[in-house]
Motif scaffolding. Structure first.
Motif, PDB file in Angstrom:
ATOM      1  N   UNK A 215      31.143  59.418  11.471  1.00 17.46           N
ATOM      2  CA  UNK A 215      30.689  58.052  11.714  1.00 17.46           C
ATOM      3  C   UNK A 215      29.540  58.015  12.698  1.00 17.46           C
ATOM      4  N   UNK A 216      28.778  56.924  12.687  1.00 19.44           N
ATOM      5  CA  UNK A 216      27.621  56.819  13.582  1.00 19.44           C
ATOM      6  C   UNK A 216      27.837  55.859  14.751  1.00 19.44           C
ATOM      7  N   UNK A 222      31.860  57.799   6.688  1.00 25.38           N
ATOM      8  CA  UNK A 222      32.195  58.375   5.385  1.00 25.38           C
ATOM      9  C   UNK A 222      33.249  59.459   5.577  1.00 25.38           C
ATOM     10  N   UNK A 223      33.823  59.902   4.449  1.00 24.63           N
ATOM     11  CA  UNK A 223      34.708  61.065   4.484  1.00 24.63           C
ATOM     12  C   UNK A 223      34.080  62.176   3.660  1.00 24.63           C
ATOM     13  N   UNK A 321      22.609  58.627   7.749  1.00 23.01           N
ATOM     14  CA  UNK A 321      21.856  58.360   6.516  1.00 23.01           C
ATOM     15  C   UNK A 321      22.646  58.719   5.267  1.00 23.01           C
ATOM     16  N   UNK A 322      23.703  59.494   5.424  1.00 25.10           N
ATOM     17  CA  UNK A 322      24.513  59.876   4.274  1.00 25.10           C
ATOM     18  C   UNK A 322      25.351  58.696   3.799  1.00 25.10           C
ATOM     19  N   UNK A 323      25.408  58.514   2.490  1.00 21.21           N
ATOM     20  CA  UNK A 323      26.290  57.534   1.870  1.00 21.21           C
ATOM     21  C   UNK A 323      27.470  58.264   1.242  1.00 21.21           C
ATOM     22  N   UNK A 325      28.466  58.185  -1.701  1.00 23.45           N
ATOM     23  CA  UNK A 325      28.060  58.700  -3.014  1.00 23.45           C
ATOM     24  C   UNK A 325      27.287  60.017  -2.904  1.00 23.45           C
ATOM     25  N   UNK A 326      26.779  60.330  -1.695  1.00 23.22           N
ATOM     26  CA  UNK A 326      26.056  61.590  -1.499  1.00 23.22           C
ATOM     27  C   UNK A 326      26.995  62.784  -1.381  1.00 23.22           C
ATOM     28  N   UNK A 327      28.262  62.509  -1.132  1.00 27.90           N
ATOM     29  CA  UNK A 327      29.219  63.592  -0.896  1.00 27.90           C
ATOM     30  C   UNK A 327      29.868  64.007  -2.210  1.00 27.90           C
ATOM     31  N   UNK A 328      29.504  65.183  -2.659  1.00 26.95           N
ATOM     32  CA  UNK A 328      30.042  65.734  -3.909  1.00 26.95           C
ATOM     33  C   UNK A 328      30.642  67.102  -3.602  1.00 26.95           C
ATOM     34  N   UNK A 329      31.914  67.272  -3.892  1.00 24.66           N
ATOM     35  CA  UNK A 329      32.573  68.550  -3.635  1.00 24.66           C
ATOM     36  C   UNK A 329      32.368  69.468  -4.836  1.00 24.66           C
TER      37      UNK A 329
END
Length: 453
Positions: A215-216, A222-223, A321-323, A325-329
């Protein structure tokens, strides 16, 4: 962005932080005890300051010495790593009083999550599922009997200020409870200076699942998926992997969003890990660690996100800046904690490393400050390094791990490498069939007895 970061730690995590700083173009200051004068991060940092003798209390836990090092070098931020002062709210406040940034959460969040009772209350208020148990500390045995009767035996007595399995006792029956309370209080007081305890429902065969959050501090969080840390000995993690072999994509998305939303509501700053017991497809909150975790590399391997880099950026006031949806495992990663211990008795084995060769090749990462000729001191934890392996699938990851473990050479001291060479060839591990008790059963009886070492 910060101009100079003082790394208030040692070992592999200090080197890991140093590398992230160098990639960000930030100057580094290594602090060290007299026992760590030849440490790799000390050799590589732009500046180094000796902060005391080998005793951690007189060096890495010595706040006045750390402040003096900041003032001498002009460091404008401190990264605490994990352990030592990483979750010390007062340290964060003292740094702020001296206009030095603490690379971590707000002091209030460290304080809340550092008290297991308050952490549980906060988690519940934020919508995170918790283990059934007492609403707060248990001050009288009669109260403990009442709560235990409501939630049902077996129950777990836990230290409110605890960690690492200390101040934790199981009561299988009403007759066990009085002794468990007394033993937990005594152990908690000795370990933490606080004998407060509380009760939780004891889960018989859970897995240990943790969710990485970021978190910011502005309400954006995000997780980054979960890690399975169920292979443990005496409540200490030995092997971690991501993703968990038993969590479905739907479960991951659901518990991940629950945790991320909680961090948004809390306006949490930095990295954190929300830990759960998982049994019968249900998650039960046990604690939150408000710092970078030892096992963070497995998340980095499957997401491609540099967690230390992000931790530094948000601590410097930059927005996340990360969303989500940017997190892909992608693929699977496993980490083995290689300790300077006998692989069967777990007796500490400090000393000089006479030969040292790390494995290489695609998908192999070793986080370690060790080198040939390095002396593992007897004063601190026994971690030599972490072997992290990534593959497209869990099967490929296990095959690659077997090969990497066979290549790994650490001579001159005992290490736990033989244990991992045994585990990686064990059917239950290959099939992902284990819980938090599996390793201790394996080591004490049946298939594992006599096969390690």
């Amino acid at each position: 962005m910060f101009k100079k970061i003082l790394i208030a730690n040692r070992g592999e995590i200090a080197l890991r932080i140093l590398r992230a700083c160098k990639e960000l173009g930030i100057a580094t200051v290594a602090v060290h005890s007299t026992a760590d004068a030849d440490a790799m991060h000390v050799r590589l940092a732009e500046e180094s300051v000796c902060i005391g003798p080998p005793s951690a209390r007189e060096s890495y836990l010595n706040i006045p010495s750390l402040l003096a090092a900041c003032e001498i070098t002009g460091a404008d931020a401190v990264h605490p790593g994990y352990g030592f002062l990483a979750e010390n709210a007062r340290f964060a406040e003292i740094l702020a009083d001296h206009n030095i940034h603490f690379i971590g959460p707000k002091a209030e969040h460290i304080r809340i999550m550092g008290d297991k009772i308050e952490a549980k209350k906060t988690a519940q208020a934020l919508g995170i599922p918790v283990v059934p148990g007492s609403d707060g500390g248990i001050t009288a045995d009669d109260e403990a009997y009442r709560v235990a009767a409501e939630i049902g035996f077996p129950v777990l007595v836990k230290a409110a200020a605890g960690g690492g399995g200390r101040g934790m006792k199981v009561a299988l029956t009403r007759e066990d409870l009085s002794h468990a309370l007394s033993a937990a209080r005594t152990e908690a007081l000795a370990a933490f200076g606080d004998d407060s305890v509380y009760l939780e429902k004891y889960l018989a065969t859970p897995r240990h699942i943790e969710v990485q959050v970021l978190g910011d501090g502005r309400g954006h969080a995000i997780h980054l998926g979960e890690r399975d840390c169920s292979l443990q000995r005496r409540h200490q993690k030995v092997w971690e992997e991501a993703p968990s072999p038993v969590i479905s994509p739907e479960q991951r998305a659901e518990i991940g969003e629950t945790c991320a939303k909680a961090m948004r509501d809390l306006k949490y700053l930095g990295v954190g890990t929300i830990e759960f017991l998982y049994e019968n497809s249900r998650f039960y909150f046990i604690e939150m660690n408000t710092r970078i975790q030892v096992e963070h590399p497995v998340t980095e391997m499957v997401t491609g996100i540099d967690l230390i880099n992000e931790q530094i950026r948000v601590a410097a006031g930059e927005p996340l800046t990360l969303q989500q949806s940017d997190i892909v495992m992608e693929g699977h990663a496993i980490e083995c904690r290689v300790n300077a211990e006998h692989p069967a008795t777990f007796r500490p084995s400090p000393g000089k490393i006479t030969h040292y060769h790390v494995p290489g090749g695609l998908g192999i990462r070793v986080d370690s400050n060790a080198y040939q000729g390095y002396v593992i001191p007897p004063t601190y934890d026994s971690l030599v390094g972490k072997l992290i392996v990534h593959g497209k699938t869990r099967d490929e990851c296990l095959r690659r791990l077997r090969r990497a473990l066979d290549e790994f050479v650490v001579d001159g001291i005992d290490t736990t490498l033989p244990l991992f060479r045994t585990l990686v060839r064990t059917r239950d591990i290959a099939e992902g069939r284990y819980d938090i008790h599996w390793l201790e059963h394996f080591l004490s009886e049946g298939e594992g007895k006599g096969k390690v070492g």
